[in-house]
Scaffold this motif. Structure first.
Motif, PDB file in Angstrom:
ATOM      1  N   GLU A   1     -16.719  41.091  38.903  1.00 14.55           N
ATOM      2  CA  GLU A   1     -17.479  39.978  39.204  1.00 14.55           C
ATOM      3  C   GLU A   1     -18.916  39.418  38.149  1.00 14.55           C
ATOM      4  OE1 GLU A   1     -19.998  40.022  43.777  1.00 14.55           O
ATOM      5  OE2 GLU A   1     -21.448  39.016  42.717  1.00 14.55           O
ATOM      6  N   LYS A   2     -19.546  40.734  38.025  1.00 16.31           N
ATOM      7  CA  LYS A   2     -20.768  39.969  36.730  1.00 16.31           C
ATOM      8  C   LYS A   2     -20.607  39.729  35.794  1.00 16.31           C
ATOM      9  CE  LYS A   2     -23.426  41.914  40.222  1.00 16.31           C
ATOM     10  NZ  LYS A   2     -24.260  40.128  40.187  1.00 16.31           N
ATOM     11  N   LEU A   3     -19.313  40.178  35.209  1.00 17.33           N
ATOM     12  CA  LEU A   3     -19.061  39.784  33.937  1.00 17.33           C
ATOM     13  C   LEU A   3     -18.021  38.450  33.779  1.00 17.33           C
ATOM     14  CD1 LEU A   3     -17.279  40.550  30.908  1.00 17.33           C
ATOM     15  CD2 LEU A   3     -15.432  40.826  32.213  1.00 17.33           C
ATOM     16  N   LEU A   4     -17.847  38.143  35.232  1.00 13.01           N
ATOM     17  CA  LEU A   4     -17.310  36.217  35.191  1.00 13.01           C
ATOM     18  C   LEU A   4     -18.372  35.515  35.537  1.00 13.01           C
ATOM     19  CD1 LEU A   4     -14.084  36.710  37.087  1.00 13.01           C
ATOM     20  CD2 LEU A   4     -14.399  36.551  35.090  1.00 13.01           C
ATOM     21  N   GLN A   5     -19.947  35.886  35.706  1.00  8.24           N
ATOM     22  CA  GLN A   5     -21.153  35.810  36.185  1.00  8.24           C
ATOM     23  C   GLN A   5     -21.586  34.936  35.103  1.00  8.24           C
ATOM     24  OE1 GLN A   5     -24.023  37.631  38.651  1.00  8.24           O
ATOM     25  NE2 GLN A   5     -23.053  36.726  40.577  1.00  8.24           N
ATOM     26  N   VAL A   6     -21.561  36.807  33.213  1.00 10.66           N
ATOM     27  CA  VAL A   6     -21.679  35.851  32.261  1.00 10.66           C
ATOM     28  C   VAL A   6     -21.466  35.049  31.457  1.00 10.66           C
ATOM     29  CG1 VAL A   6     -22.508  37.419  30.094  1.00 10.66           C
ATOM     30  CG2 VAL A   6     -23.172  38.441  31.770  1.00 10.66           C
ATOM     31  N   ALA A   7     -19.562  34.954  31.307  1.00  7.92           N
ATOM     32  CA  ALA A   7     -18.777  34.505  30.827  1.00  7.92           C
ATOM     33  C   ALA A   7     -17.559  33.973  31.655  1.00  7.92           C
ATOM     34  CB  ALA A   7     -17.514  35.901  29.220  1.00  7.92           C
ATOM     35  N   PRO A   8     -17.922  32.832  31.939  1.00 12.03           N
ATOM     36  CA  PRO A   8     -16.930  31.926  33.030  1.00 12.03           C
ATOM     37  C   PRO A   8     -15.552  31.676  32.595  1.00 12.03           C
ATOM     38  CG  PRO A   8     -18.846  30.964  33.267  1.00 12.03           C
ATOM     39  CD  PRO A   8     -18.847  31.993  31.853  1.00 12.03           C
ATOM     40  N   ASP A   9     -15.645  31.879  31.348  1.00 10.74           N
ATOM     41  CA  ASP A   9     -14.470  31.861  30.819  1.00 10.74           C
ATOM     42  C   ASP A   9     -12.849  32.553  30.708  1.00 10.74           C
ATOM     43  OD1 ASP A   9     -16.482  32.535  28.901  1.00 10.74           O
ATOM     44  OD2 ASP A   9     -14.686  32.282  27.375  1.00 10.74           O
ATOM     45  N   ILE A  10     -13.344  33.626  31.126  1.00  6.56           N
ATOM     46  CA  ILE A  10     -12.712  35.329  31.506  1.00  6.56           C
ATOM     47  C   ILE A  10     -11.639  35.241  32.184  1.00  6.56           C
ATOM     48  CG2 ILE A  10     -11.801  37.693  31.261  1.00  6.56           C
ATOM     49  CD1 ILE A  10     -14.878  37.808  29.690  1.00  6.56           C
ATOM     50  N   GLU A  11     -10.340  35.038  31.987  1.00 10.31           N
ATOM     51  CA  GLU A  11      -9.321  34.929  33.710  1.00 10.31           C
ATOM     52  C   GLU A  11      -9.021  36.133  33.634  1.00 10.31           C
ATOM     53  OE1 GLU A  11      -7.598  32.795  34.484  1.00 10.31           O
ATOM     54  OE2 GLU A  11      -8.656  30.931  33.728  1.00 10.31           O
ATOM     55  N   PRO A  12      -9.526  36.739  35.045  1.00  5.72           N
ATOM     56  CA  PRO A  12      -9.410  37.754  35.228  1.00  5.72           C
ATOM     57  C   PRO A  12      -8.432  38.812  35.352  1.00  5.72           C
ATOM     58  CG  PRO A  12     -10.954  37.361  36.921  1.00  5.72           C
ATOM     59  CD  PRO A  12      -9.789  35.424  35.627  1.00  5.72           C
ATOM     60  N   ALA A  13      -7.087  38.017  35.230  1.00  3.03           N
ATOM     61  CA  ALA A  13      -5.968  37.986  35.447  1.00  3.03           C
ATOM     62  C   ALA A  13      -4.571  38.493  34.223  1.00  3.03           C
ATOM     63  CB  ALA A  13      -5.270  37.444  36.491  1.00  3.03           C
ATOM     64  N   GLN A  14      -5.943  38.206  33.621  1.00  2.00           N
ATOM     65  CA  GLN A  14      -4.980  37.982  32.241  1.00  2.00           C
ATOM     66  C   GLN A  14      -6.058  38.941  30.625  1.00  2.00           C
ATOM     67  OE1 GLN A  14      -4.056  34.802  30.018  1.00  2.00           O
ATOM     68  NE2 GLN A  14      -3.110  34.118  32.153  1.00  2.00           N
ATOM     69  N   LEU A  15      -7.014  39.585  31.445  1.00  2.00           N
ATOM     70  CA  LEU A  15      -8.062  40.741  30.566  1.00  2.00           C
ATOM     71  C   LEU A  15      -7.639  42.255  31.241  1.00  2.00           C
ATOM     72  CD1 LEU A  15     -10.768  40.955  30.032  1.00  2.00           C
ATOM     73  CD2 LEU A  15     -11.558  41.587  31.803  1.00  2.00           C
ATOM     74  N   ASP A  16      -7.378  42.763  29.288  1.00  2.00           N
ATOM     75  CA  ASP A  16      -7.196  44.051  29.539  1.00  2.00           C
ATOM     76  C   ASP A  16      -8.160  45.012  30.054  1.00  2.00           C
ATOM     77  OD1 ASP A  16      -5.838  46.428  28.779  1.00  2.00           O
ATOM     78  OD2 ASP A  16      -4.938  45.866  27.255  1.00  2.00           O
ATOM     79  N   THR A  17      -8.391  45.662  30.951  1.00  2.00           N
ATOM     80  CA  THR A  17      -9.229  46.051  31.079  1.00  2.00           C
ATOM     81  C   THR A  17      -9.540  47.254  30.511  1.00  2.00           C
ATOM     82  OG1 THR A  17      -7.820  47.982  33.507  1.00  2.00           O
ATOM     83  CG2 THR A  17      -9.472  45.093  33.727  1.00  2.00           C
ATOM     84  N   ALA A  18      -8.508  47.731  29.845  1.00  4.97           N
ATOM     85  CA  ALA A  18      -9.214  49.127  28.917  1.00  4.97           C
ATOM     86  C   ALA A  18      -9.343  48.769  27.680  1.00  4.97           C
ATOM     87  CB  ALA A  18      -7.595  49.859  29.006  1.00  4.97           C
ATOM     88  N   THR A  19      -9.338  47.207  27.453  1.00  2.00           N
ATOM     89  CA  THR A  19      -9.663  46.744  26.268  1.00  2.00           C
ATOM     90  C   THR A  19     -11.500  46.710  25.874  1.00  2.00           C
ATOM     91  OG1 THR A  19      -6.922  46.458  25.373  1.00  2.00           O
ATOM     92  CG2 THR A  19      -8.980  46.217  23.817  1.00  2.00           C
ATOM     93  N   PRO A  20     -11.518  47.470  24.404  1.00  2.00           N
ATOM     94  CA  PRO A  20     -13.353  46.158  24.774  1.00  2.00           C
ATOM     95  C   PRO A  20     -13.005  44.771  25.724  1.00  2.00           C
ATOM     96  CG  PRO A  20     -12.930  48.372  23.351  1.00  2.00           C
ATOM     97  CD  PRO A  20     -11.264  47.398  23.438  1.00  2.00           C
ATOM     98  N   ILE A  21     -13.861  44.345  25.564  1.00  2.00           N
ATOM     99  CA  ILE A  21     -14.458  42.980  26.364  1.00  2.00           C
ATOM    100  C   ILE A  21     -14.493  42.209  24.968  1.00  2.00           C
ATOM    101  CG2 ILE A  21     -15.444  41.404  27.799  1.00  2.00           C
ATOM    102  CD1 ILE A  21     -16.401  43.784  29.361  1.00  2.00           C
TER     103      ILE A  21
END
Lengths: 326, 394, 91
Positions: C16-36
């Motif tokens: 939630e906090k990440l999307l507030q900062v970077a609304p263009d990020i698609e959570p479904a496609q984000l690899d949570t193990a790799t650096p943002i």
């Protein structure tokens, strides 16, 4: 000292004749008759035939002689009775006087001063009443000036004589009889810059020569209803003093050009175009002009007056530009 | 011949549909006669003629929709001979003035009339000021000639509380629009500005150590990013080499004594803005960091001020975070220099005669050769380097 | 954030906090193990925003040398689980 515009120009010529022996006056009837408008009256007695020269009725010949004398080191003042007659010596002025510095690679100067009356209003009919200043203001190589005040009538000649290039002075015939108070110390005035004759914030009235009187009267009239008009006297018709014009228009954001020439291809048109080029985004209303109707100047007085810019037409045009419907 | 036109039956009326004629050609009419019925958005209204005469020709048929002012019929007045034609003067016809004062309506494509609705009259000065103030001049009523909106109308519309320098919000640029703006500026730069390029490597270890020590003592929101040090160092170096700071326009150099650093900020939606961080030399690092933070935030949320978009006197671009080592920047005209920073990298460099692993950054300069020469540019980069070796002096 | 939040709840919070900062990020496609920042435009300013948001939410003082642990979503979740519990225990 109280004097007429005619006397102011005479005083200017007398002073020039006294101070510089290269100066002489020639033209049709300038000597014995004292000038068609009596501007040079008395100068023949004072300075003699060598320096106050009556010429044959041939503008081409005596303007050409004046140009030749200027080339030879003299400082001639050549009076052409009216701008209407100057068409007979257009070739001398445009093809010779205006071009010789350029064509000689800067070796020759033509320091001639041509004085011409211009303007209508005295029932002199179509062949003696036109205002063709803008034709000369079109030509590179000429300086064209138009005194509108007593001070300028007195002071412009000397500056013109000091110019190494040809200068044409346009004297509106309706001014000659006007009287005013001339300060004693005026003998030289500015000819390069336009003058703000009245300041105001609502609209710029841009005029020259004989129309300054009408523009100032119109400004008085407008002031009664709270409109503050700024009145610009161009003084120099070529080159035009863009800076003064634009400073005024950027302040008032509205402008009317008043010009006794015909609308089409007039100085008013040129000034309007310059404003449009350089101050378009400062404008708050369409530019407007009050010019002479597109007819040869009529002889009957009421028709002549109807054809010319008038105080009432300036006032009503100003109200129109300000969005006040009357 | 005289023209019987569709009158304006109310300020909000633009057009009407003719429903019925009560006269036909050859009929005699007198002043005040009802001659037709038209339907407006207010209903069906009978219309009168105000001059007597003979109807000659019907110009508009029932069910035809026409704008106000359209000629409905031609008639001959009682005093008119067959040959005399009255030329109508549209400029003085009352409907014109009325229409000009009405807000513009979308022209109806099916209208066959030659009289398209007039574009709302707004003076150039008014239009320009309205744009600066972020006001839609179409919403204002005009007091100028023919109802034109004038500068005074805009100022009145802005309200007395609106300061003259009210910040305009950043114009909503589409992606394509922003691309065009960037294209124009960069093409102009490459076309007009003779760039020279210099670059040097700066040992950032002292600055980063100092920064870390400083940040350790502070809560998160007050911590500083190293980019702020770079901005401050560039601004202070300008004090020593002033010919990097200012404009070149109309053949003339105009150096500035204030340093407003344009910060190149890439946007999430693509594109780039270069808003200015004002008066960088006059701000302490403690002041600079929140301003910088705020600027980046507003750049990304589209709330920049007009002054920020215009005032930059030198630009700094930092592409380091995308992992490039060296930037070859292009000057943002009419500015005269731009400094680029690459990424922080670990390199083995000699320190006191021995190899050491240090964090270094590549600093590059593109400057306008019309304004300065390479020697001065070199001194400028050297000064930035020197300042970063003494971060406590920034 | 409360001490007894599950790892999944913490992860939702981080996203939630990440999307507030970077609304263009698609959570479904984000690899949570790799650096943002390896996946999206995510610069130091964005990171600072992200860290401030997490710190405020969890009432944590995140020191600068811990930043590297927050580079990926998973890293941030682990970090918060570890530290917020300690934080809570201290209360």
């Amino acid at each position: 000292m109280n004097m007429t515009y005619r006397e102011a120009m005479r005083a200017a010529m007398r002073e020039a004749l006294q101070q510089d022996e290269r100066v002489f006056l020639m033209g049709e009837d300038v000597g014995r008759y004292g000038g068609c408008y009596a501007v040079s009256k008395g100068l023949l007695d004072e300075f003699g035939e060598e320096r106050i020269r009556d010429t044959p009725l041939s503008e081409s010949a005596f303007v050409g002689a004046g140009i030749g004398a200027a080339l030879g080191g003299m400082r001639p003042i050549v009076e052409v009775m009216t701008v209407n007659f100057s068409l007979l010596c257009l070739d001398q002025i445009v093809n010779t006087a205006a071009t010789l510095r350029h064509m000689s690679g800067g070796q020759f100067s033509v320091p001639v001063v041509l004085r011409m009356t211009t303007g209508a209003g005295r029932q002199l009919a179509a062949q003696h009443s036109h205002s063709l200043e803008c034709w000369y203001a079109h030509v590179p190589g000429l300086r064209v000036i138009a005194p509108a005040t007593l001070e300028d009538m007195r002071g412009m000649l000397r500056v013109a004589l000091e110019d190494p290039d040809p200068v044409i002075i346009f004297e509106h015939n309706a001014l000659y009889n006007r009287e005013g108070e001339l300060p004693d110390d005026v003998s030289v005035t500015e000819i390069r810059r336009a003058a703000v004759r009245r300041t105001g914030n609502h609209i710029s009235l841009i005029c020259y020569g004989g129309n300054l009187v009408k523009a100032l009267e119109a400004a008085d009239e407008l002031a009664k209803s709270g409109i503050e008009a700024e009145v610009i006297d161009l003084r120099s018709l070529r080159p035009l003093d863009d800076a003064t014009i634009l400073t005024s228009v950027r302040k008032t954001r509205r402008a009317i050009m008043i010009d006794e020439g015909w609308h089409s291809g007039s100085l008013a048109a040129e000034i309007g175009m310059r404003i449009s080029e350089q101050a378009f985004y400062d404008l708050d209303a369409p530019l407007a002009r009050v010019c002479t109707a597109e007819v040869p100047i009529p002889y009957p007085s009421h028709l002549e007056q109807a054809a010319l810019p008038q105080v009432a037409t300036i006032v009503s045009k100003a109200r129109e530009v300000l969005g006040q419907h009357v | 011949m005289s023209e019987f036109r569709l009158p304006s039956l109310g300020a909000d009326m633009d057009d009407a549909t003719l429903r019925e004629w009560f006269v036909k050609p050859g009929d005699t009419v007198k002043n005040g006669d009802i001659v037709a019925a038209v339907e407006t958005n207010k209903g069906i209204i009978d219309i009168e003629i105000f001059e007597g005469g003979t109807i000659e020709q019907i110009m508009v048929q029932p069910d035809e929709k026409v704008p106000v002012g359209a000629v409905l019929a031609l008639y001959r007045t009682e005093h008119e001979s067959e040959v005399k034609r009255l030329t109508p003067e549209p400029a003085t016809h009352p409907f014109n003035k009325e229409r000009a004062s009405q807000p513009e309506r979308t022209p109806e494509p099916e209208s066959t009339s030659a009289e398209a609705p007039l574009r709302k009259r707004i003076s150039p000065a008014a239009r320009k000021r309205a744009r600066e103030l972020g006001i839609d001049p179409d919403t204002l009523s005009g007091t100028g000639p023919d109802g034109a909106v004038t500068l005074d109308d805009v100022l009145a519309g802005a309200g007395p509380a609106a300061p003259v320098t009210k910040p305009a919000t950043q114009p909503e640029l589409s992606r394509a629009g922003m691309r065009q703006v960037i294209a124009a500026a960069m093409a102009r730069s490459k076309r007009e500005i003779p760039h020279y390029y210099l670059s040097t490597t700066i040992d950032m270890t002292p600055a980063l150590d100092w920064l870390e020590a400083r940040n350790t003592q502070r809560p998160l929101p007050e911590r500083m990013v190293y980019a702020a040090l770079l901005l401050k160092a560039v601004a202070m170096a300008v004090k020593k080499i002033p010919e990097m700071n200012g404009y070149f326009a109309d053949g003339q150099v105009q150096l500035d004594t204030d340093v407003h650093i344009g910060v190149a900020i890439s946007l999430r939606t693509g594109g780039l803005v270069v808003p200015a961080l004002h008066n960088v030399t006059k701000k302490s690092l403690d002041q600079l960091m929140p301003d910088f933070f705020d600027l980046v935030d507003r750049a990304r949320s589209g709330h920049l001020r007009a002054s920020e978009l215009q005032d930059g006197t030198i630009t700094v671009t930092s592409l380091g975070e995308q992992g490039v080592e060296t930037v070859f920047p292009i000057i943002y005209p009419p500015q005269i220099a731009i400094v680029g920073f690459g990424s922080l990298v670990d390199r083995v460099i000699p320190v006191a005669g021995k190899p050491a692993v240090r964090r270094v950054i590549n600093a590059s300069l593109a400057a306008d050769h019309r304004v300065s020469d390479g020697h001065r540019g070199g001194l400028f980069l050297a000064e930035i380097n020197r300042l970063l070796q003494e971060p406590e002096s920034l | 954030m409360t001490p007894n939040m599950s790892a999944d709840e913490i992860k939702a919070l981080v996203l939630e906090k990440l999307l507030q900062v970077a609304p263009d990020i698609e959570p479904a496609q984000l690899d949570t193990a790799t650096p943002i920042r390896d996946q999206y435009d995510f610069d130091s300013m964005d990171f600072l925003h992200f860290a401030i948001a997490l710190g405020q939410q969890c009432q944590l003082e995140i020191p600068e040398h811990d930043y590297r642990e927050l580079q990926s979503v998973d890293g941030a979740v682990d970090y918060l689980v570890k530290h917020s519990n300690g934080n809570a225990a201290a209360k």
